[in-house]
Design an enzyme around this catalytic site. Structure first.
Site, mmCIF file in Angstrom:
data_model
loop_
_atom_site.group_PDB
_atom_site.id
_atom_site.type_symbol
_atom_site.label_atom_id
_atom_site.label_comp_id
_atom_site.label_asym_id
_atom_site.label_seq_id
_atom_site.Cartn_x
_atom_site.Cartn_y
_atom_site.Cartn_z
ATOM 1 N N LYS A 22 0.854 -1.197 0.000
ATOM 2 C CA LYS A 22 0.000 0.000 0.000
ATOM 3 C C LYS A 22 0.892 1.251 0.000
ATOM 4 O O LYS A 22 1.524 1.585 1.006
ATOM 5 C CB LYS A 22 -0.909 0.036 1.227
ATOM 6 N N GLY A 34 6.393 5.463 8.419
ATOM 7 C CA GLY A 34 5.455 6.576 8.539
ATOM 8 C C GLY A 34 5.645 7.270 9.879
ATOM 9 O O GLY A 34 6.725 7.187 10.478
ATOM 10 N N SER A 35 4.598 7.907 10.357
ATOM 11 C CA SER A 35 4.713 8.695 11.585
ATOM 12 C C SER A 35 4.609 7.794 12.827
ATOM 13 O O SER A 35 4.094 6.666 12.747
ATOM 14 C CB SER A 35 3.608 9.742 11.620
ATOM 15 N N GLY A 62 2.364 4.495 13.433
ATOM 16 C CA GLY A 62 3.152 3.306 13.760
ATOM 17 C C GLY A 62 2.647 2.615 15.014
ATOM 18 O O GLY A 62 2.626 1.384 15.112
ATOM 19 N N GLU A 88 9.856 1.994 10.721
ATOM 20 C CA GLU A 88 10.769 3.116 10.463
ATOM 21 C C GLU A 88 9.927 4.370 10.616
ATOM 22 O O GLU A 88 9.138 4.709 9.730
ATOM 23 C CB GLU A 88 11.347 3.032 9.031
ATOM 24 N N CYS A 139 12.448 12.168 6.955
ATOM 25 C CA CYS A 139 12.507 11.660 8.328
ATOM 26 C C CYS A 139 13.825 12.048 8.972
ATOM 27 O O CYS A 139 13.908 12.189 10.186
ATOM 28 C CB CYS A 139 12.339 10.151 8.332
ATOM 29 N N GLU A 160 8.070 16.403 15.958
ATOM 30 C CA GLU A 160 8.407 16.371 14.526
ATOM 31 C C GLU A 160 7.423 17.272 13.764
ATOM 32 O O GLU A 160 6.216 17.057 13.824
ATOM 33 C CB GLU A 160 8.318 14.944 13.972
HETATM 34 P P1 NAD Z 1 1.688 8.475 7.884
HETATM 35 O O1 NAD Z 1 2.013 7.751 9.135
HETATM 36 O O2 NAD Z 1 0.548 9.390 7.895
HETATM 37 O O3 NAD Z 1 1.389 7.424 6.700
HETATM 38 C C1 NAD Z 1 2.360 6.496 6.234
HETATM 39 C C2 NAD Z 1 1.651 5.398 5.474
HETATM 40 O O4 NAD Z 1 0.901 4.616 6.393
HETATM 41 C C3 NAD Z 1 0.636 5.875 4.444
HETATM 42 O O5 NAD Z 1 0.620 4.968 3.366
HETATM 43 C C4 NAD Z 1 -0.672 5.838 5.221
HETATM 44 O O6 NAD Z 1 -1.789 5.733 4.387
HETATM 45 C C5 NAD Z 1 -0.472 4.591 6.066
HETATM 46 N N1 NAD Z 1 -1.139 4.592 7.366
HETATM 47 C C6 NAD Z 1 -1.332 5.638 8.197
HETATM 48 N N2 NAD Z 1 -1.947 5.236 9.332
HETATM 49 C C7 NAD Z 1 -2.112 3.891 9.236
HETATM 50 C C8 NAD Z 1 -2.666 2.898 10.084
HETATM 51 N N3 NAD Z 1 -3.160 3.226 11.281
HETATM 52 N N4 NAD Z 1 -2.675 1.618 9.668
HETATM 53 C C9 NAD Z 1 -2.140 1.280 8.470
HETATM 54 N N5 NAD Z 1 -1.627 2.184 7.599
HETATM 55 C C10 NAD Z 1 -1.600 3.478 7.974
HETATM 56 O O7 NAD Z 1 3.024 9.212 7.434
HETATM 57 P P2 NAD Z 1 3.275 10.157 6.176
HETATM 58 O O8 NAD Z 1 2.681 11.504 6.448
HETATM 59 O O9 NAD Z 1 2.910 9.454 4.914
HETATM 60 O O10 NAD Z 1 4.865 10.265 6.189
HETATM 61 C C11 NAD Z 1 5.558 11.108 7.033
HETATM 62 C C12 NAD Z 1 6.102 10.356 8.232
HETATM 63 O O11 NAD Z 1 6.904 9.268 7.799
HETATM 64 C C13 NAD Z 1 7.024 11.227 9.061
HETATM 65 O O12 NAD Z 1 6.793 10.982 10.424
HETATM 66 C C14 NAD Z 1 8.410 10.756 8.667
HETATM 67 O O13 NAD Z 1 9.411 10.999 9.606
HETATM 68 C C15 NAD Z 1 8.164 9.292 8.452
HETATM 69 N N6 NAD Z 1 9.201 8.675 7.616
HETATM 70 C C16 NAD Z 1 10.085 7.831 8.213
HETATM 71 C C17 NAD Z 1 11.113 7.263 7.466
HETATM 72 C C18 NAD Z 1 12.100 6.338 8.121
HETATM 73 O O14 NAD Z 1 12.723 5.545 7.409
HETATM 74 N N7 NAD Z 1 12.301 6.382 9.429
HETATM 75 C C19 NAD Z 1 11.216 7.529 6.094
HETATM 76 C C20 NAD Z 1 10.288 8.384 5.519
HETATM 77 C C21 NAD Z 1 9.271 8.966 6.294
#
Ligand code: NAD
Length: 491
Positions: free
Chosen positions: A173, A226-227, A231, A248, A282, A382
């Site tokens: 996804k 993601g965030s 997570g 991550e 990130c 963040e």
């Molecule tokens: P997000 O957490 O909103 O979403 C990330 C992904 O997860 C999206 O595809 C979203 O649709 C899905 N998602 C969100 N909530 C979910 C849930 N409860 N269950 C299943 N899927 C879910 O994050 P974002 O706004 O897309 O990205 C930004 C975040 O990602 C920032 O916090 C950034 O630091 C982090 N990030 C981390 C890394 C790393 O490697 N550590 C790399 C890139 C981005």
């Protein structure tokens, strides 16, 4: 205009619900393409396809799996300019970084393809005669991969690259802000020879698609980027099924500058680290921790450097900073600018949305700097945008204390020419990644990537560790003595 379905069992198909959504340029508001909006029913279909393809893919020799990934990397290299422009159009990072995103994807696929001929286990002597011991790596099974929008090719190659190399079948996804890059990646893998059902892509919202992947009992592991808040939800739901999860998550990455540092290098580093990708990495440098002796000079140079950054169309090579990713992103970042002002931080550069032409159709925010005190929300949470906090400290010990006093632990940097302090910082900084004299960004694909504290749960993507997330270790004992030998049963 292009329309894309879900990619299930090697076919592009409409969502069961018939719903669609659009990918929209954050620069101009232009609609780039339309996509099927999946839900739990589509995830179930994808899982069934992955289950069907599982046996054959598992037995597909690992070096041959590597050949497919290498072929995909070669095709991406040929199309690098076009794909880089696609990243800039869909996600908004400037073209040099768009091509960098694609380069990172190519580099990782090339690297992980070689894993097909490594994927080493261990051999070791037995404590008994006529007995042989070894470990082998095996696929986890069906894995769910969920990615964010800020690296539309790189992160989506890190995860499927390693998962497919490990012999798993995949439900993927992508983030809903960048489905065009995801669909293009799928066509590249398909053209490279990936068999049907091995990689299945379900686009759609977190609440319906993401959760359905995490909760589907046939999905044996989830790899999530993601965030932290998302997570935590993923972790809790997966825990109910004792499911393996790789995390991550976010960062609040510090750059320390000591009084003996090369200040020109430190300024160049922080401008790139803080405002590259409009701060939406990130690993973005979101805090600058300055020794008091060089504080005033650094602030003056930092403000001058920030004001000189050109904000605009990411496809224009003269532009330094593109738009932020979406309207929601813009709102969140502007809210944080208000939070900074309200908690008494001093706004010393930027701080506004750009509303005049040519910025009026997109989500453009000035590169923003606050002089702040450690403990304010803008120094610990963040923001994920072009908002940077500068903090004054009296010495190395205070710098480390401030750097570490956040819930995150992804990347960190120190600028110093003092060898002793540099080595101490490697020991002292609480982060998965430490840079001595570059900024907090700049990961290389052949080295492990990941964080500690709330940034992660121990997995490391990329590098020699990438394959560990997507393989199980099986321990094998072969007794060729011809008799029953009992380990441990002796005087
Ligand atoms: P997000 O957490 O909103 O979403 C990330 C992904 O997860 C999206 O595809 C979203 O649709 C899905 N998602 C969100 N909530 C979910 C849930 N409860 N269950 C299943 N899927 C879910 O994050 P974002 O706004 O897309 O990205 C930004 C975040 O990602 C920032 O916090 C950034 O630091 C982090 N990030 C981390 C890394 C790393 O490697 N550590 C790399 C890139 C981005």
């Amino acid at each position: 205009m292009n329309e894309y379905g879900l990619y299930i069992d090697g076919q592009w198909t409409a969502a069961t619900s018939g719903r669609t959504f659009q990918s929209i340029s954050p620069t101009s508001g232009e609609i780039l393409a339309t996509f099927a909006e999946g839900d739990g029913n589509d995830v179930e279909k994808a899982v069934q396809a992955a289950a069907k393809a599982r046996k054959e893919w598992r037995c597909f020799p690992a070096p041959k799996r590597g050949e497919i990934l290498l072929e995909a990397a070669t095709n991406m290299r040929k199309r690098k300019k076009e794909l880089g422009e696609m990243v800039s159009r869909e996600m908004g990072k400037v073209i040099s970084e768009g091509k960098g995103d694609v380069q990172e994807a190519i580099g990782f696929l090339e690297y992980i393809a070689g894993e097909g001929r490594r994927m080493f286990g261990q051999t070791t002597p037995s404590e008994l005669p006529g007995k042989f011991c070894m470990t082998v790596r095996q696929p986890v099974g069906i894995v769910g991969l969920i990615t964010p929008w800020n690296f539309p090719f790189a992160v989506p190659c890190w995860k499927p690259g390693a998962a497919l190399m490990g012999g798993n079948t995949v439900i993927y996804k992508p983030a809903s802000l960048v489905p065009l890059c995801a669909a293009t990646l799928v066509t590249i893998l398909e053209e490279a020879g990936l068999p049907p059902g091995v990689l299945n892509v379900v686009t759609g919202p977190a609440g319906r698609v993401g959760r359905a992947i995490v909760e589907n009992p046939a999905v044996e592991a989830v790899s999530f980027t993601g965030s932290v808040s998302s997570g935590k939800d993923v972790y809790a739901r997966a825990a109910a099924q004792i499911k393996r999860v790789g995390h991550e998550l976010g960062g609040k990455n510090p750059q320390i500058v000591m009084d003996d540092a090369d200040l020109s290098l430190a300024i160049e580093g922080v401008l790139f680290g803080a405002f590259g990708t409009a701060g939406q990495r990130c690993t973005a440098t979101s805090r600058l921790i300055l020794h008091e002796v060089i504080f005033d000079e650094m602030i003056e140079r930092l403000v001058a450097g920030t004001k000189a950054l050109k904000i605009g169309d990411p496809l224009d090579p003269a532009i330094d900073i593109g738009p932020v990713g979406s309207e929601d992103q813009e709102k969140k970042i502007l809210d944080y600018i208000d939070i900074g002002k309200n908690e008494g931080a001093e706004l010393i550069a930027g701080g506004h949305k750009l509303t005049e032409s040519p910025h009026d159709k997109g989500f453009f925010i000035e590169s923003t700097i606050f002089a702040a005190r450690h403990g304010m929300r803008i120094t610990t949470e963040e923001i994920f945008g072009p908002v940077h906090a500068v903090i004054k400290v009296i010495d190395y010990d205070e710098a480390i204390r401030v750097a570490n006093d956040v819930e995150y632990g992804l990347s960190s940097a120190i600028y110093t020419n003092n060898l002793r302090l540099a080595h101490r910082a490697v020991d002292d900084l609480e982060a998965g990644i430490v840079y001595i004299n570059p900024p907090t960004i700049g990961a290389e694909v052949h080295l492990p990537f990941g964080g500690i504290k709330n940034t992660g749960n121990g997995t490391r993507e990329a590098g020699s560790t990438a394959i560990e997330e997507f393989t199980e270790i099986k321990t094998v004992f072969i007794d060729y003595s011809g008799k029953l030998q009992k380990a441990q049963i002796r005087d």
